[in-house]
Design a protein around this motif. Structure first.
Motif, mmCIF file in Angstrom:
data_model
loop_
_atom_site.group_PDB
_atom_site.id
_atom_site.type_symbol
_atom_site.label_atom_id
_atom_site.label_comp_id
_atom_site.label_asym_id
_atom_site.label_seq_id
_atom_site.Cartn_x
_atom_site.Cartn_y
_atom_site.Cartn_z
ATOM 1 N N LYS A 637 25.730 36.985 9.957
ATOM 2 C CA LYS A 637 26.596 35.825 10.197
ATOM 3 C C LYS A 637 26.336 35.263 11.592
ATOM 4 O O LYS A 637 26.283 34.039 11.783
ATOM 5 C CB LYS A 637 28.064 36.220 10.045
ATOM 6 N N MET A 640 23.040 33.375 11.449
ATOM 7 C CA MET A 640 23.153 32.070 10.780
ATOM 8 C C MET A 640 23.814 31.037 11.689
ATOM 9 O O MET A 640 23.460 29.856 11.657
ATOM 10 C CB MET A 640 23.927 32.217 9.466
ATOM 11 N N PRO A 644 20.279 27.173 12.336
ATOM 12 C CA PRO A 644 20.742 26.278 11.266
ATOM 13 C C PRO A 644 19.932 26.370 9.974
ATOM 14 O O PRO A 644 20.474 26.168 8.884
ATOM 15 C CB PRO A 644 20.609 24.887 11.903
ATOM 16 N N ASN A 645 18.612 26.667 10.078
ATOM 17 C CA ASN A 645 17.771 26.709 8.877
ATOM 18 C C ASN A 645 17.929 28.001 8.078
ATOM 19 O O ASN A 645 17.315 28.157 7.023
ATOM 20 C CB ASN A 645 16.297 26.557 9.254
ATOM 21 N N LEU A 646 18.718 28.947 8.584
ATOM 22 C CA LEU A 646 18.907 30.225 7.898
ATOM 23 C C LEU A 646 20.173 30.167 7.049
ATOM 24 O O LEU A 646 21.259 29.873 7.558
ATOM 25 C CB LEU A 646 19.017 31.366 8.918
ATOM 26 N N LYS A 647 20.044 30.440 5.763
ATOM 27 C CA LYS A 647 21.209 30.510 4.877
ATOM 28 C C LYS A 647 21.025 31.699 3.953
ATOM 29 O O LYS A 647 20.128 31.705 3.101
ATOM 30 C CB LYS A 647 21.364 29.221 4.077
ATOM 31 N N THR A 649 22.592 34.688 1.283
ATOM 32 C CA THR A 649 23.637 34.994 0.310
ATOM 33 C C THR A 649 24.476 36.168 0.804
ATOM 34 O O THR A 649 23.943 37.241 1.095
ATOM 35 C CB THR A 649 23.016 35.358 -1.050
#
Length: 660
Positions: A637, A640, A644-647, A649
């Motif tokens: 978390k 992230m 910004p480009n890291l998402k 699950t």
């Protein structure tokens, strides 16, 4: 120097070199099991001879046949090079590619007799962790690297150089696989058979990936482990730590014990390994008598003296003697090479080193019986000591796994779990790996101590700047690493190449690497630096009894993370990548991957390091967070929020009351 370059460039010589006797000062691999049928022995000989011109086959055939009979393997001793084996300055290697020259340097460092466990058998550590299967492979690989351009990739199949293939500048210069077996052919005897045939090898972790830096590579991790194990018991008084193993990576234990501030007793049955570590200054004292050992430990306890003691003998005798003499052991573990229990990784109590080596070759069934008897006895005395308050942890060497298979009393009441935790479960997993901290390392290709000192100073400065704004959750890790790097020079950790290791997260690794690259560009550091890591890390290794033993969602037996790690590193800028079956817990028990990256001061190197190092760590944090590990959820978390480009699950947590 020109002669050295010429020998590298010639590869396998066109005329047979003079046969040379083995060096009696070196430790040699034990004879391997006689496992091949007569027809398979012919196949092994055909496989070996294919490296050589047909005109030499008649001369080499009886020689290789004798090696196979005498040692259980064909090492091709005749083709050992005449030059001294060690990591030279990068400019001393021939070649068109700076990246390729850096790989040659790392290969030679792995085979340096000061570093390697069995150098003439090309084994770096762990009893069977090989760089190559034979000397022809070494010669041919070095020749290929001397010819390579930055638009070619060398493909390595378990020590065998399959060849140079056209690729491009962004591709890895070398791709290494070791021991990648069809799953149903990955039992210990399969390794014995297919290795004897000359078609696969056990690369361990950093042996077959050219990234071993001597025992320093694990000193830091061992220091962190022992330090935090001692913290679990409270801070009062000097603690006594009892363990086993002084060969290869396990040789780090006494040095780590000194840095962690404990009394350490490390048993080792191979005198050459024991005295090698003593000569190198990695262990303070060697004792051969149990009564003398007890007296020395009592004296150290009484005076709160930090000291590392090597016992020249069997660890089972130490556990038994300390129990009988009522010497309280605070911390206990084991780092013998039990991933390789039947071929020199573990020596049974009651047999000498020489008797064991003879029995494992000539009567393997009896040797296996003796090992399992010894493991039962070993566990018995550990249990008796833990009943008195010893904190024992499995050090990821398959001790509990093999002890359980031997019928030792090491299982918990549920019959599923072990009664003792893995050190990853208790310490390194929740404290380090889940937060992204792992064994980042680098090698100064100049071989100059002043370059290493400069890199230490740079790393320390970066860590202090990161620590100033780091969250409270990782302040302890930052403090331990600053303490480590500040004491790195005085602790004389270098064996072989001018190398260093520290535990850093993705932010730390990238910022340190970027600062190194800038220092190389400015001339502050005089030559390129090779980055790497131990495979024993956040993301590189899937190992249910070690690296992923604190993964509790049932996925600890899957190997997606290690495979994804190496694939991702390959196209994000690594200079070379490797993927292995085996490693520290055994053939068929783990899949592990690694990388090397050469920093040359260029903008391209800076771009690659930022891309690759980010992925190399966060791949593992993402997997650990999906397994619901609280520390990893915090770390991913946080990442992230920064990127910004890291998402990623994230899991939804189920209420335990609902499940009931």
């Amino acid at each position: 120097m020109s002669d050295f370059k010429g020998q590298i460039k010639q590869g396998i010589p066109s005329e047979l070199p003079t046969n040379k006797p083995l060096n009696p000062d070196f430790s040699h691999a034990p004879k391997r099991k006689d496992i091949l049928s007569d027809e398979e022995k012919k196949l092994a000989l055909k496989n070996a001879l294919r490296y050589f011109d047909k005109k030499h086959h008649a001369a080499l055939l009886p020689e290789f046949r004798d090696e196979l009979e005498k040692y259980g393997r064909i090492y091709m001793y005749r083709f050992r090079p005449d030059y001294e084996m060690y990591a030279r300055h990068i400019d001393e290697y021939p070649g068109k590619s700076k990246q390729a020259r850096s790989i040659m340097l790392m290969i030679q460092n792995n085979l340096d007799p000061a570093v390697a466990q069995h150098p003439e058998e090309l084994i770096t550590y762990g009893g069977n962790g090989a760089v190559f299967q034979n000397w022809a492979q070494y010669l041919l690989t070095m020749q290929y690297l001397s010819e390579m351009t930055d638009e070619q990739t060398l493909v390595m199949y378990s020590g065998h150089p399959m060849g140079l293939f056209p690729s491009h500048k962004e591709a890895p210069r070398v791709v290494v696989t070791n021991g990648m077996m069809i799953p149903n052919y990955s039992k210990p005897d399969d390794w014995e058979k297919f290795n004897a045939l000359g078609v696969t090898q056990y690369g361990q972790m950093t042996a077959g990936s050219y990234m071993y830096i001597g025992p320093q590579g694990i000193v830091h991790g061992t220091t962190i482990t022992v330090m935090n194990a001692a913290r679990k018991l409270g801070t009062e008084g000097i603690k006594l730590f009892v363990t086993a193993g002084l060969g290869g990576m396990s040789g780090a234990q006494p040095k780590a014990g000194n840095i962690a501030g404990v009394i350490s007793v490390t048993a080792e049955v191979n005198p050459k390994a024991t005295y090698k570590r003593h000569e190198q200054g990695w262990v303070d004292e060697v004792i051969t008598d149990l009564d003398e050992l007890c007296e020395r430990v009592r004296k150290a306890k009484a005076s709160n003296e930090v000291v590392s003691i090597a016992y020249d003998g069997n660890i089972v005798d130490v556990w038994k003697k300390f129990y009988e003499e009522d010497i309280h052991v605070d911390l206990g573990s084991d780092q013998t090479s039990l991933h390789n229990p039947w071929a020199g990784g573990y020596y049974p109590v009651g047999l000498s080193y020489e008797e064991s080596n003879e029995m494992m070759a000539n009567n393997p069934d009896l040797f296996k019986k003796k090992v399992q008897e010894s493991l039962r006895e070993h566990a018995k005395y550990i249990n008796l000591n833990t009943a008195r308050g010893t904190y024992f942890f499995d050090y990821g060497n398959a001790f509990l796994l093999e002890a359980s298979r031997a019928g030792a009393d090491v299982m918990a009441e549920d019959g599923i779990r072990f009664k003792y935790p893995s050190y990853v479960q208790d310490i390194l997993g929740p404290m380090c790996f889940d937060y992204g901290f792992g064994p980042f390392r680098w090698v100064c290709t100049s071989g100059k101590p002043e370059d290493l000192k400069k890199s230490d100073d740079i790393a320390c400065d970066i860590l202090l700047k990161i620590q100033a704004t780091a969250p409270t959750e990782i302040q302890q890790q930052m403090t331990d690493n600053v303490q480590w790097i500040r004491g790195a020079q005085e602790n004389k950790l270098v064996v072989g190449s001018q190398a260093r290791i520290l535990y850093a997260d993705a932010e730390g690794r990238a910022k340190i690497a970027e600062a190194f690259n800038k220092a190389i560009a400015s001339g502050e550091i005089s030559a390129p630096i090779v980055l790497g890591r131990d495979h024993h890390d956040v993301s590189g290794t899937d190992s249910p009894y070690r690296e992923t033993s604190n993964i509790y969602d049932g996925s600890s037996f899957t190997a997606d993370m290690a495979i994804q790690n190496v694939i991702g590193d390959s196209f994000r800028g690594a200079t070379w990548v490797s993927i292995h079956n085996g490693g520290g817990v055994g053939w068929g028990e783990v899949i592990n991957g690694g990388f090397g990256m050469t920093l040359d001061g260029s903008p391209e190197a800076e771009r690659r390091l930022k891309s690759m190092l980010f992925w190399d760590v966060n791949n593992g944090i993402a997997r650990r967070s999906w397994a619901r590990n609280e520390e990893a959820l915090f770390a991913i978390k946080r990442e992230m929020a920064r990127t910004p480009n890291l998402k990623v699950t994230l899991p939804n947590i189920v209420d335990e009351k609902l499940l009931k």
